[in-house]
Scaffold this motif. Structure first.
Motif, PDB file in Angstrom:
ATOM      1  N   TYR A  37       0.852  -1.180   0.000  1.00 15.95           N
ATOM      2  CA  TYR A  37       0.000   0.000   0.000  1.00 15.95           C
ATOM      3  C   TYR A  37       0.893   1.237   0.000  1.00 15.95           C
ATOM      4  N   LEU A  38       0.342   2.353  -0.425  1.00 19.58           N
ATOM      5  CA  LEU A  38       1.024   3.639  -0.321  1.00 19.58           C
ATOM      6  C   LEU A  38       0.228   4.510   0.632  1.00 19.58           C
ATOM      7  N   LEU A  39       0.907   5.054   1.630  1.00 22.43           N
ATOM      8  CA  LEU A  39       0.277   5.937   2.614  1.00 22.43           C
ATOM      9  C   LEU A  39       0.720   7.365   2.318  1.00 22.43           C
ATOM     10  N   THR A  40      -0.251   8.269   2.217  1.00 23.12           N
ATOM     11  CA  THR A  40       0.045   9.688   2.056  1.00 23.12           C
ATOM     12  C   THR A  40      -0.392  10.409   3.320  1.00 23.12           C
ATOM     13  N   THR A  41       0.552  11.125   3.924  1.00 21.72           N
ATOM     14  CA  THR A  41       0.280  11.978   5.080  1.00 21.72           C
ATOM     15  C   THR A  41       0.728  13.392   4.713  1.00 21.72           C
TER      16      THR A  41
END
Length: 173
Positions: A37-41
């Motif tokens: 998964y790719l997490l964007t914060t």
């Protein structure tokens, strides 16, 4: 916790003429089966921070973990809004890409953490076995990891197999 039955709509502007909305049951299944998964914060200065990670889908939410001093944990301490993405493959004409928007909430309840840890080990194997202590995961190799839950508020499905479609799922708290 969000409703388990979201309002589903097809955005015809970004869909083939004969496309239909993707059912949430398929979206859930793909979220559970994805491995990366790719997490964007959001960084304190407003710039996005994107990082790959592993996660598990359990009880209507995505769970991921990170070290307390890592950039994503520091970002989430300031701003819990985030996006989690998983791609359904690398071919242009195949797969279902998923985007989940929500807030990352730290999980500290040890009974829930043990359940999440068991799901990690079932999905990823013994290398990702975590003990639970003091409201966090503990792993011999990586040390302490905070665990976060992202319950979808809005999710999008971009189907690239057959008829292209863009589906929006809206959850109501």
């Amino acid at each position: 916790m969000a409703s388990t039955d979201p309002v589903t709509t097809l955005d015809s502007r970004y869909s083939s003429a004969n496309a239909t909305a993707t059912e949430w049951v398929r979206g859930r299944r793909e979220l559970a089966q994805a491995e990366v998964y790719l997490l964007t914060t959001v960084r304190p200065d407003g710039r996005p921070h994107v990082t790959p990670l592993i996660a598990v889908w359990l009880d209507g939410a995505l769970y991921f973990c990170t070290g307390p001093d890592e950039r994503k944990a520091r970002n989430l301490a300031e701003n819990p809004h985030c996006t989690v993405i998983t791609a359904g493959g690398t071919a242009l004409d195949d797969g279902l890409d998923l985007v989940v928007e929500g807030d990352a909430v730290q999980v500290t309840d040890e009974a829930r953490l043990r359940r999440i840890a068991g799901t990690y080990e079932s999905k990823y194997g013994n290398e990702w076995r975590f003990d639970v202590r003091d409201g966090a995961f503990l792993n011999e190799a990586s040390g302490v990891a905070l665990v976060y839950e992202v319950t979808p508020v809005t999710a999008f499905g971009f189907n690239r197999a057959g008829e292209y479609s863009q589906t929006r799922w809206r959850f109501f708290v």
